[in-house]
Design an enzyme around this catalytic site. Sequence first.
Site, mmCIF file in Angstrom:
data_model
loop_
_atom_site.group_PDB
_atom_site.id
_atom_site.type_symbol
_atom_site.label_atom_id
_atom_site.label_comp_id
_atom_site.label_asym_id
_atom_site.label_seq_id
_atom_site.Cartn_x
_atom_site.Cartn_y
_atom_site.Cartn_z
ATOM 1 N N GLU A 1 10.527 56.264 14.423
ATOM 2 C CA GLU A 1 10.641 57.416 15.327
ATOM 3 C C GLU A 1 9.696 57.344 16.537
ATOM 4 O OE1 GLU A 1 10.212 61.046 13.145
ATOM 5 O OE2 GLU A 1 12.003 60.713 11.929
ATOM 6 N N GLU B 1 16.082 57.852 7.160
ATOM 7 C CA GLU B 1 15.627 59.160 6.694
ATOM 8 C C GLU B 1 16.773 60.154 6.816
ATOM 9 O OE1 GLU B 1 12.024 60.679 8.373
ATOM 10 O OE2 GLU B 1 10.967 58.749 8.193
#
Length: 354
Positions: free
Chosen positions: A160, A284
């Site tokens: 991320e 995720e």
Amino acid sequence: MFQYNFAFEFARSIRCGWNLGNTFDCIVKPEHLPSHPTTTDFETAWGNPPPSRAHLEAIRDAGFDAVRIPVSWGQHIGDAPDYTIDPCWMERVDKLVREAFSLGFRIILNVHHDASPLGRLSLLPDRLDESEAILCSLWTQIANQFSDLGESLIFEVLNEPHTADDWIGTPERYAAVNRLNHAAVAAIRSTKGNNRSRYLMIPTYAASAKQAAIEALELPADDRIMVSIHAYAPTDFCLPSYEVVWAESKTTWGSKEDIDALLKIFNRLERHFISRGIPVILGEAAAVGKADRRSRLFWAAVYAKEAAARSMPCFWWDEGHLGIDGMGIFDRQTLSFPEPELVSILTGKSVGNR
């Protein structure tokens, strides 16, 4: 047009993964640590017990065939120019990775919070040279440490990557992510052993599934690359209510409009990547516990079905927090699964608690 990618078949062979969240990825303020912190002080800083072989065995027995081990390295490295990783930290990560490998898992090992506002890396222009140097040093050391392990160990170069509260990105920040991705891949490929052919994962900006982010991603010329995407979708249903500050938190899910909105994300990823032979790992994905338990189960069932139909393996994010507003599905104290029906949806296997 579909073009064959060695990594595509490998990704398709993964059934379902689980994240060891809030453990090796903890970022801790110095004032919250003892004067001489141990690796255990970092592992347990966010409330979870140190992970062990018994934890991994329970996850395997529940039907998960892959585990993602997020690791934040920035608090465990020395100064420039070598940025040497603390040997004690490397040894602790090494031990768990090898335990997982010996149990037959596919393993994702990454550089986690380091490319977020909490970490040592930055996408800002005045820090990009330093960030590239740190990232390449990290991956050179990590790759050499695990060069003897085979293809079941996957390296995810960043988690991320984003700047401040910007989860959307800009052309400049997309270019910075591309630069760091390519540099890390080159650093890994320059090391010894199995790293020349190891499967690698690279993220879009913030690991986002938004159209602009996926269109901006530049893939290295490498047929063992997989794309890392995170999709807590919809965020106002999936994330904890205290984090949903932009809207009223949703407690139910399952209308036709809800399903159609989720399918748009999957279809976008399929068009841009899967149809071209580029594998996607949903590194995720999760929805917090709800008072409306049936909505969470239905969301998981639809999500898992649609991901499987497009050969996109999902890894459930488990931060160890159980119950309402928690994403945890595995009780790490008792080695049990408080929501066995949810685990069965994800893995296709009935779960018997120990």
